[in-house]
Design a protein around this motif. Structure first.
Motif, PDB file in Angstrom:
ATOM      1  N   VAL A  18       0.884  -1.040  -0.106  1.00  0.00           N
ATOM      2  CA  VAL A  18      -0.060   0.129   0.056  1.00  0.00           C
ATOM      3  C   VAL A  18       0.851   1.254  -0.076  1.00  0.00           C
ATOM      4  O   VAL A  18       0.711   2.313  -0.818  1.00  0.00           O
ATOM      5  CB  VAL A  18      -0.895   0.028   1.230  1.00  0.00           C
ATOM      6  CG1 VAL A  18      -1.589   1.345   1.348  1.00  0.00           C
ATOM      7  CG2 VAL A  18      -1.809  -1.067   1.330  1.00  0.00           C
ATOM      8  N   ALA A  19       1.978   1.410   0.950  1.00  0.00           N
ATOM      9  CA  ALA A  19       2.872   2.643   0.779  1.00  0.00           C
ATOM     10  C   ALA A  19       3.376   2.735  -0.563  1.00  0.00           C
ATOM     11  O   ALA A  19       3.547   3.878  -0.810  1.00  0.00           O
ATOM     12  CB  ALA A  19       3.794   2.205   1.978  1.00  0.00           C
ATOM     13  N   PHE A  53      -5.772   6.422  -3.373  1.00  0.00           N
ATOM     14  CA  PHE A  53      -5.730   4.918  -3.160  1.00  0.00           C
ATOM     15  C   PHE A  53      -6.972   4.214  -2.631  1.00  0.00           C
ATOM     16  O   PHE A  53      -7.438   3.325  -3.053  1.00  0.00           O
ATOM     17  CB  PHE A  53      -4.315   4.610  -2.403  1.00  0.00           C
ATOM     18  CG  PHE A  53      -4.454   3.066  -1.958  1.00  0.00           C
ATOM     19  CD1 PHE A  53      -4.029   2.225  -2.861  1.00  0.00           C
ATOM     20  CD2 PHE A  53      -4.817   2.773  -0.856  1.00  0.00           C
ATOM     21  CE1 PHE A  53      -3.770   0.990  -2.508  1.00  0.00           C
ATOM     22  CE2 PHE A  53      -4.898   1.292  -0.335  1.00  0.00           C
ATOM     23  CZ  PHE A  53      -4.240   0.554  -1.338  1.00  0.00           C
ATOM     24  N   ILE A  54      -7.424   4.746  -1.509  1.00  0.00           N
ATOM     25  CA  ILE A  54      -8.387   4.298  -0.964  1.00  0.00           C
ATOM     26  C   ILE A  54      -9.831   4.498  -1.865  1.00  0.00           C
ATOM     27  O   ILE A  54     -10.514   3.396  -1.918  1.00  0.00           O
ATOM     28  CB  ILE A  54      -8.812   4.941   0.445  1.00  0.00           C
ATOM     29  CG1 ILE A  54      -7.814   4.893   1.339  1.00  0.00           C
ATOM     30  CG2 ILE A  54     -10.349   4.858   0.853  1.00  0.00           C
ATOM     31  CD1 ILE A  54      -8.108   5.843   2.619  1.00  0.00           C
ATOM     32  N   ALA A  67      -9.199   4.120 -13.042  1.00  0.00           N
ATOM     33  CA  ALA A  67      -7.951   3.551 -13.709  1.00  0.00           C
ATOM     34  C   ALA A  67      -6.933   3.000 -12.920  1.00  0.00           C
ATOM     35  O   ALA A  67      -6.311   1.895 -13.394  1.00  0.00           O
ATOM     36  CB  ALA A  67      -7.556   4.829 -14.510  1.00  0.00           C
ATOM     37  N   ILE A  68      -6.539   3.896 -11.678  1.00  0.00           N
ATOM     38  CA  ILE A  68      -5.377   3.338 -11.044  1.00  0.00           C
ATOM     39  C   ILE A  68      -6.088   1.577 -10.403  1.00  0.00           C
ATOM     40  O   ILE A  68      -5.207   0.661 -10.424  1.00  0.00           O
ATOM     41  CB  ILE A  68      -5.586   4.058 -10.064  1.00  0.00           C
ATOM     42  CG1 ILE A  68      -4.546   5.312 -10.220  1.00  0.00           C
ATOM     43  CG2 ILE A  68      -4.439   3.341  -8.669  1.00  0.00           C
ATOM     44  CD1 ILE A  68      -4.291   6.634  -9.216  1.00  0.00           C
ATOM     45  N   GLY A  69      -7.429   1.834  -9.860  1.00  0.00           N
ATOM     46  CA  GLY A  69      -7.696   0.488  -9.754  1.00  0.00           C
ATOM     47  C   GLY A  69      -7.602  -0.675 -10.741  1.00  0.00           C
ATOM     48  O   GLY A  69      -7.261  -1.994 -10.254  1.00  0.00           O
ATOM     49  N   ALA A  70      -8.008  -0.279 -11.884  1.00  0.00           N
ATOM     50  CA  ALA A  70      -7.879  -0.995 -13.084  1.00  0.00           C
ATOM     51  C   ALA A  70      -6.463  -1.649 -13.311  1.00  0.00           C
ATOM     52  O   ALA A  70      -6.202  -2.892 -13.581  1.00  0.00           O
ATOM     53  CB  ALA A  70      -8.384  -0.937 -14.122  1.00  0.00           C
TER      54      ALA A  70
END
Length: 405
Positions: free
Chosen positions: A35-36, A62-63, A295-298
């Protein structure tokens, strides 16, 4: 769990799958150093683009991306579906049928991986008290959560504002140190290791991570080169007007999956793709922070898919190692399940593009799709191979030998 799995006649391929699919998918959305790392990539790209003031913090982004990390969430759900239904298909069905019928948890000519045992030696004891495991983990979680909350807290701040003002990476460093320190204290206090032996073990553990870290540094270099060359801007210019915003999550997911499978590292894939994905999503999405989070999640989803499937992935190798499974057998059996999750993930992303519904609505649809695929594939494969789709009963002992106990 290996001994218990053997007693239940679970194939080593199935055990390796359970380990692998509850490792990277959990680490990328849970409390971990991953995560970091991911937050750091987002923050660096925000600074490069000069949009840090126009978006939520990297931690908040991120969340927001977690519900759109569909592959990771569905991969975890897939484990539950397989365990509860006891249905298998593909080469995993062959492995489980062999284990249940003959008691042979590995095939006769398999070559189980045991490199970690060779490098670090045998465990100092097989009957250590549970607190030896629990105390370091509790120390990790408590220090990370407490440290992040302390750094982000201020009177009157909301939860989101606390996240925006904390330093997750720093908290994870504190937590990692606390975990190692707690492990040393408990190990020495229980008389399992001397202080010298504990320190030697820590250094040996660091050594096992050097190959993975070397790959990561090289991937960072590729990411830095992509940023310096303006690869993100070039791809954005090329894709604008060609790629529909509705298809961006699918395109990003499939591209990230291909790269991760080829290079065998999800972290490396994230380093390569972030300088491309964030500018692309920012431009095509009309400067929408929400679309950037999608897009980041994908991207994270694709990276974890490749991590699950690639035979040169560190987590895939470690799953084979600790399960005592033949590595190629693990890759071949798990790939059927990973591609099943990929199909369900594409369905969810296409539905999101077509409907713009909340992931809280679409994720249950993805889970139901998985259930249908598992039942369908298991029935078809069982009929084709003329074996039961579901074992009639779980045996209590192993008639065959595993060769490594």
């Amino acid at each position: 769990m290996k001994t218990l799995a053997d007693e239940m006649r679970m194939s080593r391929e199935k055990l390796a799958y359970l380990l692998d699919s509850t490792a990277a998918p959990v680490a990328t959305i849970g409390l971990s150093s991953w995560v970091a790392f991911e937050i750091g990539l987002i923050a660096n790209q925000y600074q490069e683009l000069g949009i840090a003031g126009q978006t939520p913090s990297a931690a908040a982004t991120f969340i927001q991306s977690i519900p759109y990390n569909v592959y990771s969430i569905l991969a975890i759900a897939m484990v539950g579906i397989i365990v509860v239904t006891q249905r298998d298909f593909g080469e995993m069905l062959d492995a489980e049928e062999r284990a249940q019928r003959t008691g042979a948890v590995i095939r006769d000519d398999a070559q189980p991986l045991q490199e970690i045992k060779g490098e670090l030696g045998e465990p100092v004891t097989d009957d250590a008290p549970l607190r030896v495991f629990v105390v370091p983990v509790v120390a990790l979680v408590a220090v990370v959560v407490g440290g992040a909350a302390t750094m982000g807290y201020a009177p009157g701040r909301t939860f989101v504002e606390m996240i925006n003002n904390t330093e997750v990476a720093t908290a994870l460093v504190w937590g990692s140190f606390a975990m190692v320190a707690a492990g040393v204290v408990v190990g020495v206090g229980e008389g399992l290791l001397s202080l010298g032996e504990a320190m030697e073990t820590i250094l040996d553990g660091f050594a096992t991570m050097l190959p993975a870290l070397s790959i990561l540094v090289l991937a960072w270099s590729i990411g830095a080169v992509a940023t310096a060359l303006g690869t993100g801007a070039y791809v954005t210019q090329f894709a604008t007007g060609v790629v529909s915003p509705l298809l961006v999550p699918v395109v990003v997911f499939v591209t990230s999956a291909f790269i991760a499978f080829a290079i065998g590292t999800s972290w490396g894939t994230m380093s390569i793709m972030t300088p491309i994905v964030i500018p692309l999503a920012w431009e095509i999405g009309g400067n929408s922070p929400q679309f950037v989070a999608v897009a980041i999640g994908a991207m994270f989803s694709g990276a974890i898919f490749g991590d699950n499937c690639s035979p040169i992935s560190d987590t895939t190798v470690l799953a084979s190692t600790f399960a005592g499974s033949d590595h190629i057998d693990h890759v071949r059996t798990q790939m059927y399940y990973a591609f099943t999750v990929l199909l369900a993930t594409v369905v969810v992303y296409l539905l999101y593009g077509a409907t713009n519904l909340s992931p809280l609505v679409l994720l249950p649809v993805g889970v139901l799709t998985l259930v249908g695929l598992v039942y369908g594939f298991s029935e078809l494969d069982a009929r084709r191979k003329d074996v039961p789709a579901k074992p009639a009963a779980t045996q209590a002992s192993v008639r065959g030998t595993t060769g490594d106990d």
